[in-house]
Design a protein around this motif. Sequence first.
Motif, short mmCIF file in Angstrom:
data_model
loop_
_atom_site.label_atom_id
_atom_site.label_comp_id
_atom_site.label_asym_id
_atom_site.label_seq_id
_atom_site.Cartn_x
_atom_site.Cartn_y
_atom_site.Cartn_z
N PHE A 1 -1.79 -12.86 0.35
CA PHE A 1 -0.62 -12.11 0.53
C PHE A 1 -0.54 -11.51 -1.00
O PHE A 1 0.13 -10.31 -1.08
N TYR A 2 -0.81 -12.25 -1.97
CA TYR A 2 -0.77 -11.91 -3.38
C TYR A 2 -1.46 -10.65 -3.80
O TYR A 2 -0.87 -9.47 -4.15
N ILE A 3 -2.71 -10.63 -3.50
CA ILE A 3 -3.57 -9.55 -3.79
C ILE A 3 -3.35 -8.32 -3.05
O ILE A 3 -3.02 -7.15 -3.60
N LEU A 4 -2.83 -8.23 -1.56
CA LEU A 4 -2.50 -7.31 -0.81
C LEU A 4 -1.19 -6.47 -1.48
O LEU A 4 -1.02 -5.15 -1.55
N SER A 5 -0.15 -7.44 -1.79
CA SER A 5 1.01 -6.87 -2.32
C SER A 5 0.76 -6.19 -3.68
O SER A 5 1.48 -4.96 -3.66
N ASN A 6 0.02 -6.68 -4.30
CA ASN A 6 -0.34 -5.97 -5.77
C ASN A 6 -0.92 -4.58 -5.34
O ASN A 6 -0.81 -3.50 -6.14
N ILE A 7 -1.99 -4.76 -4.39
CA ILE A 7 -2.89 -3.26 -4.30
C ILE A 7 -1.72 -2.38 -3.82
O ILE A 7 -1.87 -1.09 -4.05
N LEU A 8 -0.68 -2.65 -2.92
CA LEU A 8 0.15 -1.85 -2.23
C LEU A 8 1.12 -1.30 -3.38
O LEU A 8 1.32 -0.23 -3.27
N LEU A 9 1.68 -2.02 -4.22
CA LEU A 9 2.68 -1.83 -5.19
C LEU A 9 1.87 -0.81 -6.22
O LEU A 9 2.48 0.09 -6.89
N ALA A 10 0.62 -0.73 -6.43
CA ALA A 10 -0.21 0.01 -7.42
C ALA A 10 -0.59 1.16 -6.47
O ALA A 10 -0.81 2.44 -7.31
N ALA A 11 -0.38 1.39 -5.18
CA ALA A 11 -0.91 2.64 -4.60
C ALA A 11 0.11 3.33 -4.05
O ALA A 11 0.15 4.84 -3.75
N ILE A 12 1.23 2.78 -3.11
CA ILE A 12 2.05 3.75 -2.16
C ILE A 12 3.19 4.52 -3.25
O ILE A 12 3.36 3.91 -4.38
N PRO A 13 3.64 5.41 -2.71
CA PRO A 13 4.87 5.93 -3.10
C PRO A 13 5.89 5.31 -3.68
O PRO A 13 6.05 4.05 -3.00
N ALA A 14 6.68 5.48 -4.58
CA ALA A 14 8.06 4.77 -5.11
C ALA A 14 8.69 4.76 -4.02
O ALA A 14 9.42 5.72 -3.84
N ASN A 15 9.20 3.81 -3.63
CA ASN A 15 10.15 3.44 -2.79
C ASN A 15 10.90 2.11 -3.03
O ASN A 15 10.32 0.94 -3.00
N ILE A 16 12.31 2.09 -3.21
CA ILE A 16 12.97 0.87 -3.53
C ILE A 16 12.64 -0.34 -2.61
O ILE A 16 12.69 -1.19 -2.75
N ALA A 17 13.14 0.05 -1.22
CA ALA A 17 12.82 -0.88 -0.16
C ALA A 17 11.52 -1.38 -0.19
O ALA A 17 11.47 -2.58 -0.10
N ALA A 18 10.49 -0.68 -0.20
CA ALA A 18 9.19 -1.28 -0.18
C ALA A 18 9.07 -2.17 -1.44
O ALA A 18 8.30 -3.02 -1.29
N LEU A 19 9.62 -1.69 -2.82
CA LEU A 19 9.54 -2.80 -3.77
C LEU A 19 10.18 -4.19 -3.48
O LEU A 19 9.52 -5.13 -3.89
N PHE A 20 11.15 -4.20 -3.10
CA PHE A 20 11.75 -5.48 -2.49
C PHE A 20 11.05 -6.32 -1.75
O PHE A 20 10.56 -7.36 -1.76
N VAL A 21 10.33 -5.62 -0.49
CA VAL A 21 9.61 -6.20 0.30
C VAL A 21 8.19 -6.83 -0.42
O VAL A 21 7.84 -7.99 -0.12
N LEU A 22 7.73 -5.77 -1.16
CA LEU A 22 6.39 -6.35 -1.75
C LEU A 22 6.61 -7.13 -2.59
O LEU A 22 5.52 -8.16 -3.09
N ARG A 23 7.64 -7.19 -3.53
CA ARG A 23 7.99 -8.24 -4.50
C ARG A 23 8.10 -9.68 -3.90
O ARG A 23 7.89 -10.85 -4.41
N ILE A 24 8.83 -9.73 -2.78
CA ILE A 24 8.91 -11.06 -2.02
C ILE A 24 7.48 -11.71 -1.57
O ILE A 24 7.20 -12.70 -1.70
N SER A 25 6.79 -10.69 -0.96
CA SER A 25 5.40 -11.11 -0.66
C SER A 25 4.42 -11.35 -1.78
O SER A 25 3.73 -12.46 -1.51
N GLN A 26 4.74 -10.77 -2.80
CA GLN A 26 4.10 -11.34 -4.09
C GLN A 26 4.43 -12.60 -4.31
O GLN A 26 3.44 -13.56 -4.86
N ALA A 27 5.58 -12.86 -4.58
CA ALA A 27 6.18 -14.17 -4.90
C ALA A 27 5.84 -15.28 -4.00
O ALA A 27 5.37 -16.42 -4.13
#
Length: 486
Positions: free
Chosen positions: A126-152
């Motif tokens: 979960f941690y690695i995939l979240s960081n890869i997506l945060l580094a790659a996908i377009p900036a979107n605030i909803a995605a940022l919330f979801v991926l920060r939750i997954s990262q944590a």
Amino acid sequence: MSDTTSSKSDSGPITENIDIQEKKLNNIDEEKQPVPAPSPPYSAFTTRRKSFIIFLVTFAGFLGPVSGNIYIPILPQLQDVFDCSETTINATVSVFMAVFAVSPLLWAVWADFGGRKTLYLTSLVFYILSNILLAAIPANIAALFVLRISQAFGASSVMSVGAGTVADIIPAKDRGKAMSYFMLGPQLGPVLGPILSLIATNGNWRWIFGFLSIIGGIIYLLIVFCLPETLRYLVGNGEELKLSGPFVKPKYTQPKLVENFPKPPKPSLKNYWSAIKFMPVLLCSLNSGFLFASFYGISVTFTRILKDDYGFSQLARSLSYICPGLSLISGSLIGGRLSDYLRRRAKNKNPTKYTPEQRFSIQIVGLAISIAGILGYGWCVDKHIHVVAVFVFTFLAGFGMTWVFITTTTYLTEVSSAQPATNVAIANFARNASAAISSVIIDRLVEQMGFGWCFTGLAFVNLIGIFIVLLVIYRGPTWRSKRDPK
């Protein structure tokens, strides 16, 4: 002549029988009595392998705290990139802290039942995939919330599961020192996070998540190929694994290889509640929560005070976190060794009457040091005393706090050999929940009370911790005997 000869020949068999009997008796006397087989070592792993395991789980324990703190200095930059309000971007920090506090309760109880390595491999995906997506996908605030939750969610397991791993391979007599090394990972995260955030200069914020995904990937591969299963319920002291060389066969789950090790309770709400209401765990968690809330109040205000009151630049503020970092490291290493020393002294003095609570006497000293640091920090800032004094009292607050945490974490792995990770996870939940609350209300408290009186109030709250320590020392053995009469 013949009479003599006859006499000798008549007595010969008797003498011979007597000699034979004496020899038999002598042989019995000389024969070595059966020596009981030596008890097996607590851990069959080599010293080198145990050191590597502690290094690896320490490195993994670094991921969560550094992920939370590397992000904070670039919040203004992210606010512009994601085109949102300050409240919205700050909320991405709050959700990370909330998930990071709650998730270990889920991970730890399964790690105590199904295996340490399985949980590392599951959560870190979960941690690695979240960081890869945060580094790659377009900036979107909803995605940022979801991926920060997954990262944590992914990073949160390692603190409690790592403490369980240390308890698996290190006997209680040396566990304080081992825990002090393990705690370096979580403690260095808040220190190095603000410094590592400098890689986001010139708008390169994606490199933060790219860096975290690379570090997470390296740790994941090391766990796959170098970390053996250590859960004692499954592998005992590790002898049955029959390891040779530094590498292990990649395996997601570990079948049970041994018997006669305490079976941990199966994950359920009932067992969660049983662990939480166990008084030593509950009181230690409250004590840790009060102390961490106070220290987090210092951490949250520290960088702003250095900027507004003392004119520090961004670089100087980031480097200033070396001070609390050194306090956490030194307090951890010294506290761990003192904890083990107290245990050895108590065992040597009266081995039959030793209890895990005898480690706790040093906690009063740690609490006193931390309370002094909290008070001094508040009034130095309030009266605009020289910045050196602010650094000194910040150091004392962190030094005393981590001194207490090391003893608490070690104690929680001793009071229940069947579920050490669960006990530590409950204490971590209390700490992180307290930190989240503190970060929300500290500015309002300072505004209403002033810096000096606000931190005086926090210092007085921590006096409760001294009462808790004394209560655990005197009542802990009784509570443990009622929970487990054996």
